[in-house]
Scaffold this active site. Structure first.
Site, PDB file in Angstrom:
ATOM      1  N   LYS A 279       0.920  -1.138  -0.035  1.00  0.00           N
ATOM      2  CA  LYS A 279      -0.043  -0.008   0.003  1.00  0.00           C
ATOM      3  C   LYS A 279       1.018   1.329  -0.003  1.00  0.00           C
ATOM      4  CE  LYS A 279      -3.708  -2.070   2.980  1.00  0.00           C
ATOM      5  NZ  LYS A 279      -4.764  -1.813   1.732  1.00  0.00           N
ATOM      6  N   ARG A 353     -10.215 -11.477   1.938  1.00  0.00           N
ATOM      7  CA  ARG A 353     -11.387 -12.571   1.391  1.00  0.00           C
ATOM      8  C   ARG A 353     -10.555 -13.769   1.494  1.00  0.00           C
ATOM      9  NH1 ARG A 353     -11.614  -9.196  -4.024  1.00  0.00           N
ATOM     10  NH2 ARG A 353     -11.407  -7.706  -2.529  1.00  0.00           N
TER      11      ARG A 353
END
Length: 505
Positions: A279, A353
């Site tokens: 990120k 996920r």
């Protein structure tokens, strides 16, 4: 690690002087003709004098406004607080959520005082419950890592609610429920607020054990060796890049007279760098909150146990730290998930996920009546619904009752669809499915991915399932408002408890 304190809540229906506190709070509404005092226990003479002074004092009745005035002799308190509840319709009825927010805002802003009396209009037990819940949620602070108490104010410890309904069994039960909900939400906030130097997979598992003490629950922890042996490829694939190895924590509440069985799966990424798909540095510190879903499901099950609800409730905390290293998963790796399905990892920052998929498969194997997963899953949730509204997706039989429960609890959620055209975007050339797909509508695409891992019930039918994306509302980077503090908010604990209560109605 998490200091789990409870506020002392009581109800009174007698002369305020006989139950003196540091401050008495009464409500001010915003009407079509300007601010006005809501129903309160002051004398007619005092009400008339205050009403004439509202505009002069700059009191508008706006939500979150709390103006301190010198106390009146009739209240026995040194401070009188006029607290705004926001816009009130012509009938003068104040909604439960407006009462909850006004009570929470007042208690939050009165930190430093020991005791407060809240004298808002309470025509029903539901009104009393709303005021009590707001007070319990507003009495929160996180000062665990301060080296000095200088300048710090302790939250209000004792709140009395002035109501003609005091003394009734229903009111006492409402106060007990509010106290327990406040404790559970505040414990969730404190877990989210922990720095990643102190909260990582092993210590998160320890915190789950500590918070569970004294409750009729069973806690089971999978360490990295057991996770590897039993094939939890999603959790291991995400967590292996960190020196602090992953955990799976199962918290079970199994009352003998349970009539329903639900499973709650929570994302517990204790810090998310994005892994190899790293990120940007700006805002990365907020990624300590990427475990909020796991904190929510943990404290929801503990609240259900504390309330003694006849429902078997199991929380699955899927915990890992997503770090880049020589051992980390790479884009193009293929992971074999728990249950055998394979996933091509196209982006290591779509890690939540992956851990959630393992948890959903594990939960499915116990054949619950419903599975609900909670996760700070996508930045797309903020784009679609903003900072305060969670997205819910899944089977109508679960999302409908969840929306109704959220409305009753006073939390903002909104149902979103799962368009079938999104599924082909998750096709992989080398595995059963890829972990990212269509960029537009990314919140829904992530939910479509999770749906692939929901199992069948004993009759071969897909288990009813819902996904709650709390990426925005779980962490407040703005100013405090209502009963909501800065940083961890504890959102959806109240919704999930209300959902379970509604199952029993």
């Amino acid at each position: 690690m998490v200091k789990n304190t409870e506020i002392n809540l009581s109800a009174i229906a007698r002369d305020l002087k006989k139950a003196a506190s540091d401050a008495v709070v009464i409500g001010v509404g915003q009407g079509t003709d300007g601010p006005f005092l809501l129903e309160n226990p002051l004398t007619a003479k005092s009400v008339e004098a205050l009403a004439e002074s509202l505009k002069v004092l700059g009191i508008t009745g706006a939500a979150d406004q709390a103006v301190r005035l010198p106390g009146l002799p009739e209240t026995g308190s040194g401070i009188l607080v006029l607290a705004g509840v926001g816009k009130v319709d012509a009938g003068g009825r104040v909604s439960g959520e407006a009462l909850r927010r006004a009570a929470g805002s007042a208690v939050r802003q009165l930190a430093g005082l020991s005791s407060v009396t809240l004298a808002f209009p309470t025509a029903t037990v539901a009104d009393v419950a709303a005021v009590a819940e707001g007070a319990a949620l507003g009495a929160y602070s996180f000062t665990e890592f301060r080296s000095s108490r200088d300048g710090l104010k302790d939250p209000v410890a004792d709140v009395a609610i002035f109501t003609d309904l005091a003394g009734g069994k229903d009111v006492d039960a409402a106060l007990d429920r509010a106290r327990l909900l406040g404790k559970s939400v505040n414990a969730t906030r404190s877990l989210v607020n922990q720095p990643p130097s102190h909260l990582y997979p092993e210590t998160f598992a320890d915190a789950a054990k500590e918070l569970s003490k004294g409750l009729p629950v069973k806690v089971t922890v999978w360490d990295e060796k057991r996770l590897e042996k039993e094939g939890f490829g999603g959790i291991m694939g995400v967590g292996k890049g960190s020196a602090r190895q992953p955990r799976l924590v199962k918290v079970e509440y199994s009352p003998a007279k349970a009539t329903k069985k639900i499973a709650l799966v929570g994302k517990g990424i204790t810090f998310d760098t994005g892994g190899i798909s790293i990120k940007p540095a700006l805002g990365m510190g907020d990624m300590k909150s990427d475990m909020a879903g796991a904190a929510v499901v943990l404290n929801t099950v503990l609240a259900i146990a504390g309330l003694g609800l006849p429902v078997k409730a199991t929380a699955w905390l899927c915990i890992a730290e997503n770090m880049p290293s020589g051992a980390a998963s790479r884009p193009a790796d293929v992971l074999t998930m728990f249950g055998g399905k394979t996933v091509e990892v196209l982006n290591t920052d779509a890690e939540g996920r992956l851990v959630m998929a393992d948890g959903i498969v594990a939960a499915s194997q116990e054949y619950p009546d419903a599975i609900i997963d909670v996760a700070t899953l996508t930045g797309a949730q903020l784009i679609a619904l903003g900072n305060r509204t969670a997205g819910i997706m899944g089977a109508d039989s679960v999302t409908g009752p969840l929306k109704a429960a959220a409305d009753r609890a006073g939390e903002l959620v909104w149902p979103m669809p799962l368009p079938e055209e999104l599924r082909p975007s998750l096709d992989s050339q080398v595995a059963d499915i890829a972990n990212i797909g269509e960029r537009h509508g990314g919140m829904m695409t992530a939910a479509v991915f999770l749906r692939e891992f929901v199992g069948k019930d004993r009759n071969g039918q897909t288990i009813p399932w819902a996904h709650i994306d709390i990426a925005g509302p779980s962490f407040n980077n703005g100013a405090p408002y209502g009963y909501t503090p800065k940083q961890g908010t504890g959102c959806t604990v109240r919704t999930l408890v209300a959902y379970v209560e509604d199952l029993l109605a």
